[in-house]
Design a protein around this motif. Structure first.
Motif, PDB file in Angstrom:
ATOM      1  N   ILE A  60      -9.138  42.742  15.231  1.00  0.00           N
ATOM      2  CA  ILE A  60      -9.039  43.989  14.481  1.00  0.00           C
ATOM      3  C   ILE A  60      -9.278  45.121  15.464  1.00  0.00           C
ATOM      4  N   VAL A  61      -8.354  46.068  15.483  1.00  0.00           N
ATOM      5  CA  VAL A  61      -8.520  47.257  16.311  1.00  0.00           C
ATOM      6  C   VAL A  61      -8.526  48.465  15.371  1.00  0.00           C
ATOM      7  N   SER A  62      -9.409  49.408  15.656  1.00  0.00           N
ATOM      8  CA  SER A  62      -9.522  50.580  14.806  1.00  0.00           C
ATOM      9  C   SER A  62      -9.784  51.795  15.691  1.00  0.00           C
ATOM     10  N   ASN A  63      -8.728  52.555  15.937  1.00  0.00           N
ATOM     11  CA  ASN A  63      -8.824  53.692  16.850  1.00  0.00           C
ATOM     12  C   ASN A  63      -9.141  54.984  16.104  1.00  0.00           C
ATOM     13  N   LEU A  64     -10.270  55.602  16.446  1.00  0.00           N
ATOM     14  CA  LEU A  64     -10.628  56.933  15.948  1.00  0.00           C
ATOM     15  C   LEU A  64     -10.537  57.015  14.424  1.00  0.00           C
ATOM     16  N   THR A  65     -11.102  56.016  13.768  1.00  0.00           N
ATOM     17  CA  THR A  65     -11.026  55.924  12.311  1.00  0.00           C
ATOM     18  C   THR A  65     -12.391  55.821  11.638  1.00  0.00           C
ATOM     19  N   LEU A  66     -13.299  55.023  12.178  1.00  0.00           N
ATOM     20  CA  LEU A  66     -14.588  54.817  11.522  1.00  0.00           C
ATOM     21  C   LEU A  66     -15.416  56.091  11.443  1.00  0.00           C
TER      22      LEU A  66
ATOM     23  N   ILE B 214     -12.482  38.853   7.338  1.00  0.00           N
ATOM     24  CA  ILE B 214     -11.087  38.499   7.616  1.00  0.00           C
ATOM     25  C   ILE B 214     -10.847  38.107   9.068  1.00  0.00           C
ATOM     26  N   LEU B 215     -11.850  38.264   9.917  1.00  0.00           N
ATOM     27  CA  LEU B 215     -11.699  37.843  11.309  1.00  0.00           C
ATOM     28  C   LEU B 215     -11.932  36.347  11.448  1.00  0.00           C
ATOM     29  N   SER B 216     -11.183  35.716  12.342  1.00  0.00           N
ATOM     30  CA  SER B 216     -11.386  34.306  12.650  1.00  0.00           C
ATOM     31  C   SER B 216     -12.739  34.136  13.357  1.00  0.00           C
ATOM     32  N   PRO B 217     -13.283  32.924  13.364  1.00  0.00           N
ATOM     33  CA  PRO B 217     -14.601  32.703  13.976  1.00  0.00           C
ATOM     34  C   PRO B 217     -14.697  33.173  15.425  1.00  0.00           C
ATOM     35  N   GLN B 218     -13.611  33.076  16.179  1.00  0.00           N
ATOM     36  CA  GLN B 218     -13.608  33.548  17.558  1.00  0.00           C
ATOM     37  C   GLN B 218     -12.983  34.944  17.690  1.00  0.00           C
ATOM     38  N   GLY B 219     -12.852  35.636  16.578  1.00  0.00           N
ATOM     39  CA  GLY B 219     -12.178  36.933  16.579  1.00  0.00           C
ATOM     40  C   GLY B 219     -13.047  38.048  17.122  1.00  0.00           C
ATOM     41  N   CYS B 220     -12.410  39.189  17.377  1.00  0.00           N
ATOM     42  CA  CYS B 220     -13.146  40.338  17.877  1.00  0.00           C
ATOM     43  C   CYS B 220     -12.684  41.615  17.179  1.00  0.00           C
ATOM     44  N   LEU B 221     -13.610  42.537  17.074  1.00  0.00           N
ATOM     45  CA  LEU B 221     -13.345  43.879  16.558  1.00  0.00           C
ATOM     46  C   LEU B 221     -13.497  44.855  17.708  1.00  0.00           C
ATOM     47  N   ILE B 222     -12.480  45.676  17.922  1.00  0.00           N
ATOM     48  CA  ILE B 222     -12.564  46.731  18.930  1.00  0.00           C
ATOM     49  C   ILE B 222     -12.263  48.048  18.229  1.00  0.00           C
ATOM     50  N   PHE B 223     -13.214  48.968  18.311  1.00  0.00           N
ATOM     51  CA  PHE B 223     -12.978  50.260  17.679  1.00  0.00           C
ATOM     52  C   PHE B 223     -13.400  51.387  18.613  1.00  0.00           C
ATOM     53  N   SER B 224     -12.749  52.515  18.403  1.00  0.00           N
ATOM     54  CA  SER B 224     -13.086  53.714  19.158  1.00  0.00           C
ATOM     55  C   SER B 224     -13.403  54.830  18.182  1.00  0.00           C
ATOM     56  N   ILE B 225     -14.271  55.725  18.611  1.00  0.00           N
ATOM     57  CA  ILE B 225     -14.586  56.933  17.866  1.00  0.00           C
ATOM     58  C   ILE B 225     -14.687  58.078  18.866  1.00  0.00           C
ATOM     59  N   LEU B 226     -14.648  59.311  18.372  1.00  0.00           N
ATOM     60  CA  LEU B 226     -15.037  60.412  19.232  1.00  0.00           C
ATOM     61  C   LEU B 226     -16.479  60.175  19.645  1.00  0.00           C
TER      62      LEU B 226
END
Length: 253
Positions: free
Chosen positions: A113-119, A135-147
């Motif tokens: 899951i990638v979430s750019n400048l949203t959270l 919804i992420l698989s057990p080996q999944g990753c979340l990458i997000f960016s914010i200001l």
């Protein structure tokens, strides 16, 4: 997102799309490369772009050897623009989805899951992070960016001393520890949106609460070579990060 948060992005959508289409130097030279590097191997991965906006990063991902990219956003106007900009195909899909609501995906459905400048755009974010974990698989990753909380909470300021001695301005920062909301106008866009200032520990605690473990944090800045001859704002961007990028993994039970 709340109705007001969504409406503000619906109003800003066309101008925002024009801004991105013309090319945002800060995304292109600071943010996108860092996010792509943290994503790592995308071969045969199924990716959710949560808060995809007008779709440019979803399209960038779908051009790689991914299995599928699904871009979602709460703004109907932004999703319309995404579909117009980048026609859907077997590897790329867009649809409207409020990230405050339960996501219409199966458990463990996505690898990334990638979430750019949203959270930073809505509050609260706990339901979204909880759904990301589901919804992420057990080996999944979340990458997000914010200001970056320092950047979003500060402003360019030049003191009398700096003016007299022809010194560059500095970045003035206050009220860092207390979360608050403020109106934010992206350069060249007349319609303001709302952003939520939160200290970094807020995001760390929210991730931990919902079974994520932070693996990497990046605070991209311009290199000294790039800022030569640029304006004072660009020069300060070699020391004051505009973005905070976090990679988090699902905690293993």
């Amino acid at each position: 997102m709340s109705l007001n948060e969504i409406k503000s992005w619906d109003k800003a959508a066309k101008e925002y799309n024009d801004f991105i289409q013309k090319g945002d130097v800060f995304r292109a030279q600071l943010l996108d490369g860092v996010v792509l590097k943290l994503l790592g191997d995308l071969n045969d991965k199924k990716i959710l772009d949560a808060g995809c906006g007008q779709g440019y990063f979803s399209k960038m991902l779908s051009d790689k050897k991914v299995k599928k990219v699904v871009g979602v956003d709460g703004s109907e106007n932004l999703i319309k623009l995404a579909k117009s900009n980048y026609p859907e195909n077997e590897k790329l899909q867009f649809f409207i989805q409020n990230l405050k609501n339960p996501l219409p995906f199966k458990n463990n459905e996505f690898d990334i899951i990638v979430s750019n400048l949203t959270l930073m755009d809505f509050d609260p974010i706990d339901a979204a992070i909880s759904e990301f974990a589901r919804i992420l698989s057990p080996q999944g990753c979340l990458i997000f960016s914010i200001l970056h909380p320092l950047f979003a909470n500060g402003y360019l300021h030049k003191s009398i001393k700096e003016t007299v001695f022809h010194k560059p301005p500095h970045y003035a920062i206050s009220n860092y520890a207390t979360p608050f909301q403020k109106k934010w106008r992206i350069q060249g866009i007349t319609h303001a949106t709302t952003i939520y200032h939160r200290p970094i520990e807020y995001y760390s605690n929210a991730l931990s609460l919902h079974s994520f473990v932070i693996s990497q944090i990046q605070e991209p800045t311009f290199s000294k070579s790039i800022i030569q001859g640029k304006n004072n704002f660009i020069k300060l961007s070699a020391e004051i990060p505009q973005f905070l990028v976090i990679k988090a993994l699902k905690a293993q039970n």
